[in-house]
Scaffold this motif. Structure first.
Motif, mmCIF file in Angstrom:
data_model
loop_
_atom_site.group_PDB
_atom_site.id
_atom_site.type_symbol
_atom_site.label_atom_id
_atom_site.label_comp_id
_atom_site.label_asym_id
_atom_site.label_seq_id
_atom_site.Cartn_x
_atom_site.Cartn_y
_atom_site.Cartn_z
ATOM 1 N N PHE A 1 0.852 -1.186 0.000
ATOM 2 C CA PHE A 1 0.000 0.000 0.000
ATOM 3 C C PHE A 1 0.886 1.234 0.000
ATOM 4 C CE2 PHE A 1 1.128 -0.479 4.381
ATOM 5 C CZ PHE A 1 1.077 0.788 4.943
ATOM 6 N N ASP A 2 0.280 2.382 -0.197
ATOM 7 C CA ASP A 2 0.993 3.655 -0.122
ATOM 8 C C ASP A 2 2.112 3.724 -1.160
ATOM 9 O OD1 ASP A 2 1.351 6.207 0.982
ATOM 10 O OD2 ASP A 2 2.939 5.523 2.299
ATOM 11 N N ILE A 3 1.792 3.371 -2.415
ATOM 12 C CA ILE A 3 2.807 3.386 -3.467
ATOM 13 C C ILE A 3 2.932 4.790 -4.055
ATOM 14 C CG2 ILE A 3 3.521 2.445 -5.687
ATOM 15 C CD1 ILE A 3 1.990 -0.070 -5.066
ATOM 16 N N ASN A 4 4.105 5.362 -3.915
ATOM 17 C CA ASN A 4 4.401 6.659 -4.507
ATOM 18 C C ASN A 4 4.337 6.543 -6.030
ATOM 19 O OD1 ASN A 4 6.582 8.375 -5.861
ATOM 20 N ND2 ASN A 4 6.416 9.400 -3.884
ATOM 21 N N TYR A 5 3.701 7.524 -6.691
ATOM 22 C CA TYR A 5 3.467 7.391 -8.136
ATOM 23 C C TYR A 5 4.767 7.380 -8.932
ATOM 24 C CZ TYR A 5 4.224 12.448 -8.786
ATOM 25 O OH TYR A 5 4.768 13.694 -8.822
ATOM 26 N N ILE A 6 5.796 8.106 -8.478
ATOM 27 C CA ILE A 6 7.067 8.086 -9.198
ATOM 28 C C ILE A 6 7.748 6.732 -9.020
ATOM 29 C CG2 ILE A 6 9.398 9.075 -9.300
ATOM 30 C CD1 ILE A 6 8.181 11.796 -8.814
ATOM 31 N N ASN A 7 7.708 6.197 -7.793
ATOM 32 C CA ASN A 7 8.232 4.845 -7.596
ATOM 33 C C ASN A 7 7.518 3.860 -8.512
ATOM 34 O OD1 ASN A 7 10.194 5.359 -5.658
ATOM 35 N ND2 ASN A 7 8.781 5.103 -3.952
ATOM 36 N N TYR A 8 6.201 4.019 -8.619
ATOM 37 C CA TYR A 8 5.416 3.093 -9.448
ATOM 38 C C TYR A 8 5.907 3.104 -10.897
ATOM 39 C CZ TYR A 8 1.528 1.131 -12.069
ATOM 40 O OH TYR A 8 0.775 0.381 -12.939
ATOM 41 N N PHE A 9 5.993 4.284 -11.485
ATOM 42 C CA PHE A 9 6.393 4.367 -12.890
ATOM 43 C C PHE A 9 7.840 3.933 -13.105
ATOM 44 C CE2 PHE A 9 2.728 7.353 -13.084
ATOM 45 C CZ PHE A 9 2.009 6.678 -14.062
ATOM 46 N N ALA A 10 8.711 4.276 -12.152
ATOM 47 C CA ALA A 10 10.115 3.874 -12.285
ATOM 48 C C ALA A 10 10.259 2.361 -12.191
ATOM 49 C CB ALA A 10 10.958 4.553 -11.210
ATOM 50 N N ILE A 11 9.544 1.743 -11.261
ATOM 51 C CA ILE A 11 9.648 0.293 -11.106
ATOM 52 C C ILE A 11 9.024 -0.425 -12.292
ATOM 53 C CG2 ILE A 11 8.893 -1.669 -9.683
ATOM 54 C CD1 ILE A 11 9.285 0.174 -7.235
ATOM 55 N N VAL A 12 7.959 0.133 -12.846
ATOM 56 C CA VAL A 12 7.403 -0.426 -14.081
ATOM 57 C C VAL A 12 8.461 -0.383 -15.181
ATOM 58 C CG1 VAL A 12 5.740 -0.044 -15.949
ATOM 59 C CG2 VAL A 12 4.974 0.035 -13.573
ATOM 60 N N ASN A 13 9.172 0.752 -15.295
ATOM 61 C CA ASN A 13 10.239 0.868 -16.293
ATOM 62 C C ASN A 13 11.328 -0.177 -16.059
ATOM 63 O OD1 ASN A 13 9.065 3.037 -17.586
ATOM 64 N ND2 ASN A 13 10.245 4.577 -16.468
ATOM 65 N N LEU A 14 11.692 -0.347 -14.793
ATOM 66 C CA LEU A 14 12.729 -1.312 -14.466
ATOM 67 C C LEU A 14 12.279 -2.734 -14.758
ATOM 68 C CD1 LEU A 14 13.868 0.275 -11.082
ATOM 69 C CD2 LEU A 14 15.259 0.125 -13.152
ATOM 70 N N ARG A 15 11.030 -3.009 -14.460
ATOM 71 C CA ARG A 15 10.493 -4.350 -14.717
ATOM 72 C C ARG A 15 10.465 -4.660 -16.215
ATOM 73 N NH1 ARG A 15 4.364 -6.615 -14.002
ATOM 74 N NH2 ARG A 15 4.857 -8.752 -13.378
ATOM 75 N N ASN A 16 10.271 -3.632 -17.002
ATOM 76 C CA ASN A 16 10.219 -3.810 -18.457
ATOM 77 C C ASN A 16 11.602 -3.697 -19.095
ATOM 78 O OD1 ASN A 16 7.436 -4.132 -18.348
ATOM 79 N ND2 ASN A 16 7.039 -1.946 -18.652
ATOM 80 N N ASN A 17 12.604 -4.049 -18.290
ATOM 81 C CA ASN A 17 13.991 -4.099 -18.767
ATOM 82 C C ASN A 17 14.581 -2.734 -19.088
ATOM 83 O OD1 ASN A 17 14.132 -6.984 -18.666
ATOM 84 N ND2 ASN A 17 12.918 -7.048 -20.543
ATOM 85 N N GLY A 18 14.059 -1.706 -18.433
ATOM 86 C CA GLY A 18 14.677 -0.399 -18.583
ATOM 87 C C GLY A 18 16.035 -0.365 -17.894
ATOM 88 N N SER A 19 16.938 0.444 -18.398
ATOM 89 C CA SER A 19 18.261 0.541 -17.791
ATOM 90 C C SER A 19 18.142 1.120 -16.379
ATOM 91 C CB SER A 19 19.151 1.457 -18.633
ATOM 92 O OG SER A 19 20.312 1.803 -17.909
ATOM 93 N N PRO A 20 18.822 0.530 -15.394
ATOM 94 C CA PRO A 20 18.765 1.058 -14.030
ATOM 95 C C PRO A 20 19.325 2.467 -13.918
ATOM 96 C CG PRO A 20 20.481 -0.612 -14.228
ATOM 97 C CD PRO A 20 19.667 -0.669 -15.484
ATOM 98 N N HIS A 21 20.106 2.879 -14.910
ATOM 99 C CA HIS A 21 20.729 4.204 -14.855
ATOM 100 C C HIS A 21 19.837 5.309 -15.405
ATOM 101 C CE1 HIS A 21 24.471 2.289 -13.669
ATOM 102 N NE2 HIS A 21 24.330 1.443 -14.676
ATOM 103 N N VAL A 22 18.768 4.947 -16.092
ATOM 104 C CA VAL A 22 17.898 5.974 -16.681
ATOM 105 C C VAL A 22 16.417 5.751 -16.390
ATOM 106 C CG1 VAL A 22 19.505 6.508 -18.544
ATOM 107 C CG2 VAL A 22 17.759 4.756 -18.900
#
Length: 313
Positions: free
Chosen positions: A94-115
């Motif tokens: 619970f209490d998921i910050n929206y920026i954390n949400y979008f960043a983790i979605v990016n990371l899950r979709n094989n986004g580079s950890p640096h960007v």
């Protein structure tokens, strides 16, 4: 290193849990009924001792460090938290910050950890600052260049704005300098010099740099800032300043975290960061036992801290 990991993890979780019931309430509202001990949130069926994403992500980082430094493993832990309720107080995210949400979605979709992290003014909030302190024991004895690189990489997983990264460096440097010097004022002065050097190195030549109070005021001047001029919003500089101000103006773990959460607004995040610092300064054994007794997953937290201690010795 003694029980440094336990100091940080328990200190963070307690501060977070104290502030969660009044998260985002205005200071004037909180002042009418200030927090004095652990409370729950009846309307959402949240019992006393419950912590938020601040602590969940801190524990994800801490557990990953048990296996060494691996950005991909940290990403996996963050992803498990968001999608599988990993390291949550009641096995429910619970209490998921929206920026954390979008960043983790990016990371899950094989986004580079640096960007993957947000690199704009909206990404200049306290979402990486809130989870950075468990890194301190791992980087404690590293050369500055390596320390700063790792802090930058950890912050940038979700927040890669320069303000967020520099705030994370400032917080870690204050903690490290305190561990080495055992004096709050000298730790603050050493941290100031570090940030000033980095600002010059990176050529942050803005006329009104956001760190001007942190690098421009002496310890006594910063400590003497009036309450009305300390802000506890989600803005990363506000959170960093508020946490340090609470540390400077108290002399015990209990008083530090109560002062922090009763600032209101982003109360649990300021509480978590202040709690982590106060844990380092005063030790986990100074936390009121009645608070520890109700802390969610206390035994799991202690087990994690002990595991980290054994690995880092």
């Amino acid at each position: 290193m003694n029980n440094l990991n336990k100091d940080i993890l328990l200190g963070t979780a307690i501060g977070d849990a104290l502030g969660l019931p009044i998260q985002f309430l205005e200071r004037e509202v909180v002042a009418k009924n200030p927090i004095t001990t652990m409370e729950g949130l009846d309307q959402f069926n949240i019992p006393a001792g419950t912590w938020s994403d601040n602590t969940s992500l801190s524990f994800c980082l801490a557990e990953s460090l048990c296996n060494g430094y691996d950005l991909n493993d940290i990403i996996n832990k963050f992803t498990k938290w968001m999608y599988e309720d990993y390291w949550t107080p009641a096995n429910e995210t619970f209490d998921i910050n929206y920026i954390n949400y979008f960043a983790i979605v990016n990371l899950r979709n094989n986004g580079s950890p640096h960007v993957a992290g947000i690199d704009n003014k909206r990404g200049n909030s306290d979402g990486s600052l809130m989870r950075i302190l468990p890194l301190v024991p791992y980087i404690l004895n590293m050369e500055e260049e390596n320390r700063f690189r790792i802090i930058k990489e950890i912050s940038s997983l979700t927040y890669r704005h320069s303000g967020s990264i520099l705030a994370c460096i400032a917080l870690c440097e204050f903690a490290i300098q305190y561990i080495n010097l055992q004096l709050v004022e000298e730790a603050y002065q050493a941290m100031q010099q570090t940030i000033l050097q980095l600002l010059k190195k990176e050529m942050f030549i803005e006329k009104d740099i956001p760190f001007k109070r942190l690098v421009g005021l002496s310890y006594e001047e910063f400590k003497a800032i009036e309450l009305k001029d300390i802000h506890s919003t989600e803005y990363v500089i506000d959170t960093l300043e508020a946490s340090l101000w609470c540390i400077f103006n108290t002399t015990s773990y209990k008083d530090a975290v109560l002062k922090a959460v009763n600032l209101g607004d982003d109360a649990n995040t300021v509480g978590a960061i202040t709690g982590g610092l106060a844990g380092i300064i005063y030790g986990y054994d100074t936390i009121p036992p009645e608070w520890l007794e109700v802390l969610a997953k206390k035994d799991d937290i202690i087990e994690l801290a002990n595991k980290l201690d054994s690995i880092m010795k």
